[in-house]
Design a protein around this motif. Structure first.
Motif, PDB file in Angstrom:
ATOM      1  N   MET A   1      -7.140  20.031  -6.329  1.00 30.27           N
ATOM      2  CA  MET A   1      -6.942  18.813  -7.103  1.00 30.27           C
ATOM      3  C   MET A   1      -7.019  17.607  -6.170  1.00 30.27           C
ATOM      4  SD  MET A   1      -3.751  17.845  -9.508  1.00 30.27           S
ATOM      5  CE  MET A   1      -4.267  17.204 -11.054  1.00 30.27           C
ATOM      6  N   LEU A   2      -7.610  16.540  -6.647  1.00 29.91           N
ATOM      7  CA  LEU A   2      -7.884  15.368  -5.829  1.00 29.91           C
ATOM      8  C   LEU A   2      -6.623  14.724  -5.268  1.00 29.91           C
ATOM      9  CD1 LEU A   2      -9.729  13.162  -4.732  1.00 29.91           C
ATOM     10  CD2 LEU A   2      -9.625  12.073  -6.971  1.00 29.91           C
ATOM     11  N   PHE A   3      -5.609  14.541  -6.060  1.00 23.47           N
ATOM     12  CA  PHE A   3      -4.455  13.765  -5.633  1.00 23.47           C
ATOM     13  C   PHE A   3      -3.256  14.611  -5.191  1.00 23.47           C
ATOM     14  CE2 PHE A   3      -6.814  11.010  -8.515  1.00 23.47           C
ATOM     15  CZ  PHE A   3      -7.090   9.981  -7.625  1.00 23.47           C
ATOM     16  N   GLU A   4      -3.441  15.905  -5.042  1.00 26.49           N
ATOM     17  CA  GLU A   4      -2.307  16.746  -4.693  1.00 26.49           C
ATOM     18  C   GLU A   4      -1.773  16.480  -3.295  1.00 26.49           C
ATOM     19  OE1 GLU A   4      -4.724  20.730  -3.267  1.00 26.49           O
ATOM     20  OE2 GLU A   4      -3.779  20.664  -5.213  1.00 26.49           O
ATOM     21  N   ASN A   5      -2.589  15.956  -2.386  1.00 23.83           N
ATOM     22  CA  ASN A   5      -2.113  15.714  -1.026  1.00 23.83           C
ATOM     23  C   ASN A   5      -1.905  14.227  -0.739  1.00 23.83           C
ATOM     24  OD1 ASN A   5      -4.712  14.817  -0.871  1.00 23.83           O
ATOM     25  ND2 ASN A   5      -5.208  15.881   1.019  1.00 23.83           N
ATOM     26  N   MET A   6      -1.745  13.410  -1.761  1.00 23.91           N
ATOM     27  CA  MET A   6      -1.593  11.974  -1.564  1.00 23.91           C
ATOM     28  C   MET A   6      -0.145  11.575  -1.271  1.00 23.91           C
ATOM     29  SD  MET A   6      -4.610  10.819  -1.669  1.00 23.91           S
ATOM     30  CE  MET A   6      -4.564   9.084  -1.973  1.00 23.91           C
ATOM     31  N   CYS A   7       0.814  12.404  -1.625  1.00 26.50           N
ATOM     32  CA  CYS A   7       2.215  12.076  -1.371  1.00 26.50           C
ATOM     33  C   CYS A   7       2.548  12.323   0.097  1.00 26.50           C
ATOM     34  CB  CYS A   7       3.127  12.906  -2.256  1.00 26.50           C
ATOM     35  SG  CYS A   7       2.962  12.522  -4.000  1.00 26.50           S
ATOM     36  N   ARG A   8       3.368  11.474   0.621  1.00 23.56           N
ATOM     37  CA  ARG A   8       3.728  11.567   2.034  1.00 23.56           C
ATOM     38  C   ARG A   8       4.695  12.726   2.250  1.00 23.56           C
ATOM     39  NH1 ARG A   8       4.465   6.240   5.507  1.00 23.56           N
ATOM     40  NH2 ARG A   8       4.605   7.206   7.519  1.00 23.56           N
ATOM     41  N   GLY A   9       4.372  13.568   3.209  1.00 21.34           N
ATOM     42  CA  GLY A   9       5.204  14.721   3.502  1.00 21.34           C
ATOM     43  C   GLY A   9       6.101  14.485   4.705  1.00 21.34           C
ATOM     44  N   ASP A  10       6.936  15.439   5.010  1.00 20.16           N
ATOM     45  CA  ASP A  10       7.864  15.335   6.140  1.00 20.16           C
ATOM     46  C   ASP A  10       7.140  15.257   7.481  1.00 20.16           C
ATOM     47  OD1 ASP A  10      10.031  15.429   4.421  1.00 20.16           O
ATOM     48  OD2 ASP A  10      10.235  17.609   4.590  1.00 20.16           O
ATOM     49  N   ASN A  11       5.947  15.837   7.571  1.00 21.42           N
ATOM     50  CA  ASN A  11       5.211  15.859   8.832  1.00 21.42           C
ATOM     51  C   ASN A  11       4.243  14.687   8.994  1.00 21.42           C
ATOM     52  OD1 ASN A  11       6.443  18.254   9.642  1.00 21.42           O
ATOM     53  ND2 ASN A  11       4.970  19.467   8.487  1.00 21.42           N
ATOM     54  N   ASP A  12       4.166  13.813   8.000  1.00 19.62           N
ATOM     55  CA  ASP A  12       3.281  12.650   8.083  1.00 19.62           C
ATOM     56  C   ASP A  12       3.986  11.525   8.830  1.00 19.62           C
ATOM     57  OD1 ASP A  12       1.116  13.753   6.653  1.00 19.62           O
ATOM     58  OD2 ASP A  12       2.177  13.386   4.776  1.00 19.62           O
ATOM     59  N   HIS A  13       3.262  10.906   9.759  1.00 18.31           N
ATOM     60  CA  HIS A  13       3.846   9.860  10.594  1.00 18.31           C
ATOM     61  C   HIS A  13       3.017   8.596  10.490  1.00 18.31           C
ATOM     62  CE1 HIS A  13       6.529  12.797  12.338  1.00 18.31           C
ATOM     63  NE2 HIS A  13       5.482  13.608  12.530  1.00 18.31           N
ATOM     64  N   GLY A  14       3.561   7.506  11.018  1.00 19.45           N
ATOM     65  CA  GLY A  14       2.888   6.213  11.008  1.00 19.45           C
ATOM     66  C   GLY A  14       3.468   5.308   9.943  1.00 19.45           C
ATOM     67  N   ASN A  15       3.147   4.032  10.072  1.00 13.66           N
ATOM     68  CA  ASN A  15       3.645   3.090   9.071  1.00 13.66           C
ATOM     69  C   ASN A  15       2.808   3.215   7.796  1.00 13.66           C
ATOM     70  OD1 ASN A  15       1.282   1.498   9.313  1.00 13.66           O
ATOM     71  ND2 ASN A  15       2.170   0.350  11.011  1.00 13.66           N
ATOM     72  N   GLY A  16       3.142   2.415   6.798  1.00 10.42           N
ATOM     73  CA  GLY A  16       2.468   2.505   5.512  1.00 10.42           C
ATOM     74  C   GLY A  16       0.980   2.252   5.583  1.00 10.42           C
ATOM     75  N   VAL A  17       0.568   1.246   6.342  1.00  8.70           N
ATOM     76  CA  VAL A  17      -0.851   0.918   6.456  1.00  8.70           C
ATOM     77  C   VAL A  17      -1.615   2.072   7.105  1.00  8.70           C
ATOM     78  CG1 VAL A  17      -2.537  -0.640   7.500  1.00  8.70           C
ATOM     79  CG2 VAL A  17      -0.448  -1.574   6.528  1.00  8.70           C
ATOM     80  N   GLU A  18      -1.068   2.639   8.180  1.00 10.20           N
ATOM     81  CA  GLU A  18      -1.732   3.751   8.867  1.00 10.20           C
ATOM     82  C   GLU A  18      -1.842   4.974   7.967  1.00 10.20           C
ATOM     83  OE1 GLU A  18       0.858   4.181  12.183  1.00 10.20           O
ATOM     84  OE2 GLU A  18      -0.068   2.557  13.330  1.00 10.20           O
ATOM     85  N   TYR A  19      -0.761   5.302   7.284  1.00  9.12           N
ATOM     86  CA  TYR A  19      -0.756   6.482   6.423  1.00  9.12           C
ATOM     87  C   TYR A  19      -1.743   6.329   5.268  1.00  9.12           C
ATOM     88  CZ  TYR A  19       0.637   9.937   3.039  1.00  9.12           C
ATOM     89  OH  TYR A  19       0.609  10.965   2.128  1.00  9.12           O
ATOM     90  N   LYS A  20      -1.669   5.197   4.565  1.00 10.96           N
ATOM     91  CA  LYS A  20      -2.528   4.989   3.399  1.00 10.96           C
ATOM     92  C   LYS A  20      -3.997   4.881   3.799  1.00 10.96           C
ATOM     93  CE  LYS A  20       1.337   2.972   1.004  1.00 10.96           C
ATOM     94  NZ  LYS A  20       1.965   1.765   0.471  1.00 10.96           N
ATOM     95  N   SER A  21      -4.271   4.261   4.959  1.00  8.12           N
ATOM     96  CA  SER A  21      -5.646   4.180   5.457  1.00  8.12           C
ATOM     97  C   SER A  21      -6.197   5.569   5.750  1.00  8.12           C
ATOM     98  CB  SER A  21      -5.711   3.336   6.729  1.00  8.12           C
ATOM     99  OG  SER A  21      -5.503   1.984   6.450  1.00  8.12           O
ATOM    100  N   SER A  22      -5.356   6.425   6.346  1.00 11.24           N
ATOM    101  CA  SER A  22      -5.832   7.776   6.677  1.00 11.24           C
ATOM    102  C   SER A  22      -6.133   8.576   5.411  1.00 11.24           C
ATOM    103  CB  SER A  22      -4.816   8.509   7.559  1.00 11.24           C
ATOM    104  OG  SER A  22      -3.661   8.850   6.835  1.00 11.24           O
ATOM    105  N   LYS A  23      -5.344   8.399   4.373  1.00 13.40           N
ATOM    106  CA  LYS A  23      -5.602   9.108   3.114  1.00 13.40           C
ATOM    107  C   LYS A  23      -6.864   8.591   2.437  1.00 13.40           C
ATOM    108  CE  LYS A  23      -2.363  12.054   3.203  1.00 13.40           C
ATOM    109  NZ  LYS A  23      -2.674  13.473   3.348  1.00 13.40           N
ATOM    110  N   ARG A  24      -7.089   7.278   2.482  1.00 13.27           N
ATOM    111  CA  ARG A  24      -8.324   6.733   1.921  1.00 13.27           C
ATOM    112  C   ARG A  24      -9.533   7.220   2.718  1.00 13.27           C
ATOM    113  NH1 ARG A  24      -5.122   1.858   1.403  1.00 13.27           N
ATOM    114  NH2 ARG A  24      -6.110   1.064   3.294  1.00 13.27           N
ATOM    115  N   LYS A  25      -9.375   7.323   4.039  1.00 13.84           N
ATOM    116  CA  LYS A  25     -10.459   7.824   4.888  1.00 13.84           C
ATOM    117  C   LYS A  25     -10.807   9.261   4.515  1.00 13.84           C
ATOM    118  CE  LYS A  25     -11.720   8.641   9.684  1.00 13.84           C
ATOM    119  NZ  LYS A  25     -11.247   8.750  11.052  1.00 13.84           N
ATOM    120  N   GLU A  26      -9.795  10.092   4.262  1.00 15.11           N
ATOM    121  CA  GLU A  26     -10.036  11.476   3.851  1.00 15.11           C
ATOM    122  C   GLU A  26     -10.825  11.523   2.545  1.00 15.11           C
ATOM    123  OE1 GLU A  26      -6.432  13.757   3.599  1.00 15.11           O
ATOM    124  OE2 GLU A  26      -5.808  13.174   5.616  1.00 15.11           O
TER     125      GLU A  26
END
Length: 65
Positions: free
Chosen positions: A1-26
């Motif tokens: 499913m497309l959005f199943e990995n969009m929520c931030r998990g315990d192992n995800d690091h970085g500020n909001g901009v870094e995290y959201k940018s990396s998900k958009r890049k994926e």
């Protein structure tokens, strides 16, 4: 499913901009195009791969500086 990995998990690091940018890049690397991006915080819209159009909507309850 497309959005199943969009929520931030315990192992995800970085500020909001870094995290959201990396998900958009994926998404882009997976062959998707981001045509529009809407959010109530600037971290939703800044960084890499923001989309063709961005829409900042107001949120009168809080602001993340």
């Amino acid at each position: 499913m497309l959005f199943e990995n969009m929520c931030r998990g315990d192992n995800d690091h970085g500020n909001g901009v870094e995290y959201k940018s990396s998900k958009r890049k994926e998404l882009v690397e997976g062959g998707y195009r981001i045509r529009g991006n809407m959010g109530d915080q600037w971290s939703d819209l800044l960084g890499s791969n923001p989309g063709d159009r961005t829409f900042k909507v107001p949120d009168p309850m809080y602001y993340i500086a």
